[in-house]
Design a protein around this motif. Structure first.
Motif, short mmCIF file in Angstrom:
data_model
loop_
_atom_site.label_atom_id
_atom_site.label_comp_id
_atom_site.label_asym_id
_atom_site.label_seq_id
_atom_site.Cartn_x
_atom_site.Cartn_y
_atom_site.Cartn_z
N ASP A 84 1.19 -1.28 0.86
CA ASP A 84 -0.25 0.14 0.16
C ASP A 84 0.60 1.62 0.41
N THR A 85 1.88 1.47 0.42
CA THR A 85 2.55 1.96 0.54
C THR A 85 4.11 1.74 0.91
N LEU A 86 4.81 3.03 -0.14
CA LEU A 86 6.67 2.81 0.16
C LEU A 86 6.82 4.02 0.28
N VAL A 87 7.70 4.15 1.60
CA VAL A 87 8.49 5.22 2.58
C VAL A 87 9.97 4.96 2.10
N ALA A 129 8.46 -0.55 -7.05
CA ALA A 129 7.02 -0.56 -6.36
C ALA A 129 6.10 -0.30 -6.65
N TRP A 130 5.82 0.34 -8.09
CA TRP A 130 5.26 1.44 -8.61
C TRP A 130 4.19 -0.07 -8.83
N ARG A 131 4.34 -0.63 -9.38
CA ARG A 131 3.33 -1.85 -10.37
C ARG A 131 2.15 -2.46 -9.09
N GLU A 132 2.70 -2.58 -8.82
CA GLU A 132 1.95 -3.12 -6.73
C GLU A 132 1.20 -2.18 -6.58
N VAL A 134 -0.13 0.41 -8.02
CA VAL A 134 -1.36 0.29 -8.70
C VAL A 134 -2.90 -0.03 -8.16
N LYS A 135 -1.54 -1.32 -8.48
CA LYS A 135 -2.91 -2.76 -8.00
C LYS A 135 -3.68 -2.00 -6.88
N THR A 136 -3.29 -1.19 -5.61
CA THR A 136 -3.32 -0.99 -4.59
C THR A 136 -4.20 1.13 -4.44
N ARG A 137 -3.80 1.78 -5.35
CA ARG A 137 -4.39 2.63 -5.50
C ARG A 137 -3.00 3.73 -4.16
N GLY A 138 -2.19 3.13 -4.44
CA GLY A 138 -1.84 3.17 -3.16
C GLY A 138 -0.70 4.58 -3.25
N SER A 139 0.63 4.54 -2.01
CA SER A 139 1.33 6.31 -2.21
C SER A 139 2.97 6.11 -1.83
N ILE A 140 3.73 6.83 -2.80
CA ILE A 140 4.82 7.03 -2.08
C ILE A 140 5.14 8.13 -1.05
N ILE A 141 5.61 7.74 0.18
CA ILE A 141 6.11 9.16 0.77
C ILE A 141 7.96 9.19 0.77
N MET A 142 8.11 10.49 0.56
CA MET A 142 9.40 10.65 0.24
C MET A 142 10.23 11.36 1.66
N LEU A 168 12.07 15.15 -8.18
CA LEU A 168 11.21 13.45 -8.12
C LEU A 168 10.49 13.48 -7.29
N MET A 169 10.06 13.81 -6.47
CA MET A 169 9.08 13.30 -5.74
C MET A 169 7.99 14.26 -6.97
N ARG A 170 7.68 15.88 -7.07
CA ARG A 170 6.59 16.82 -7.91
C ARG A 170 6.45 15.67 -9.13
N GLU A 171 7.58 15.42 -9.25
CA GLU A 171 7.45 14.62 -11.23
C GLU A 171 7.01 12.87 -11.42
N LEU A 172 6.94 12.07 -10.34
CA LEU A 172 6.01 11.38 -9.61
C LEU A 172 4.98 11.25 -9.15
N ALA A 173 4.81 12.36 -9.06
CA ALA A 173 2.92 12.32 -8.59
C ALA A 173 2.85 12.19 -9.83
N TYR A 174 3.03 13.54 -10.83
CA TYR A 174 2.53 13.81 -12.13
C TYR A 174 2.42 13.10 -12.77
N GLU A 175 3.51 11.62 -12.93
CA GLU A 175 3.31 10.77 -13.75
C GLU A 175 2.48 9.08 -13.21
#
Length: 276
Positions: A84-87, A129-132, A134-142, A168-175
């Motif tokens: 669900d979450t990658l820190v 982590a992004w593929r997993e 996507v499955k959970t509509r999860g999040s990344i926290i940096m 990087l955080m902002r770019e990935l939030a968009y992508e």
């Protein structure tokens, strides 16, 4: 009521410092947590000291290795059934080593090492982590820093790396939108075991020692809120907020500053080159 019941989380650099504090807080909030790091003994100690060791998985590896990070994601999903979450948290500091105190060889080596951990490590973790997520509509926290916005929170290499991590955080939030939210927590100074680059012979030097050496009559830290805590446990609330879909579903591409108010006035020194 807990905020993260049933969540599955992977934390890089989870064996010490803010990573360990976040892992403990997430477990308290109902999550199962995989902590990833390069020190097996440190990971084992963190797991044993968790509020619920049965919900903690340790994975040894290097954040500069894509293979290690993919293995960590797979182990997390195998153990807990989902992610669900990658820190993205593992990092090193340059102990404010200024440009004028670095020769060309040291600067080159320090840049390569510090950026490999602080920036490449985040990007590789996100790729793993992004593929997993996507499955959970999860999040990344940096884990960001006051140095993501202000100077003198480190030397030029560290400051550049934390500015890069913010971008990087902002770019990935968009992508990764709209499936995966990506945010950051910009921390101020903490009393942790944060280490320096081996290229500067600082691999065994801990920022915690700097806090321990302060005299009882030492002036307060150069931040507006002079009684601001430096205990990493007091920085964990923003991570819980950003991990929770229920509490922060519309929030992405944002950095929460948890710096004791440094952004109000910045650091106290008006110039850094008076000694030149």
């Amino acid at each position: 009521m807990s905020w993260l019941p049933g969540y599955s989380v992977l934390i890089t650099g989870g064996g010490s410092g803010i990573g360990r504090a976040v892992a403990d807080r997430f477990v308290t909030e109902g999550a199962s947590v995989a902590i990833f790091g390069n020190d097996a003994a440190q990971l084992a100690e963190a797991a044993a000291g968790s509020p619920d060791p049965s919900r903690v998985l340790t994975v040894e590896g290097d954040v500069r290795s894509s293979a290690d990070l993919h293995r960590a994601v797979a182990a997390t999903v195998t153990r807990f059934g989902r992610l669900d979450t990658l820190v993205a948290n593992a990092g090193i500091w340059d102990f404010q080593r200024q440009l004028t105190r670095l020769d060309a060889a040291a600067l080159e080596a320090t840049f390569d090492e510090l950026f490999s951990v602080n920036v490449k490590g985040y990007l590789l973790a996100a790729e793993a982590a992004w593929r997993e997520l996507v499955k959970t509509r999860g999040s990344i926290i940096m884990t960001l820093s006051n140095a993501s916005f202000h100077v003198n929170g480190g030397g030029p290499v560290y400051t550049a790396s934390k500015h890069a991590a913010l971008g990087l955080m902002r770019e990935l939030a968009y992508e990764l939108a709209p499936k995966v939210r990506v945010n950051g927590v910009a921390c101020g100074g903490m009393n942790t075991d944060l280490r320096g680059p081996a290229s500067l012979d600082m691999g065994e030097r801990s920022i915690g020692a700097s806090f321990a050496k302060k005299r009882p009559d030492a002036p307060p830290p150069v931040i507006p809120l002079h009684d601001s805590s430096t205990d990493p446990r007091d920085f964990t609330g923003s991570y819980v907020l950003l991990a929770s879909r229920e509490q922060s579903g519309p929030i992405t591409g944002q950095a929460i500053s948890v710096d004791g108010g440094i952004g109000v006035r910045g650091f106290g020194s008006p110039a850094g080159g008076d000694h030149l």
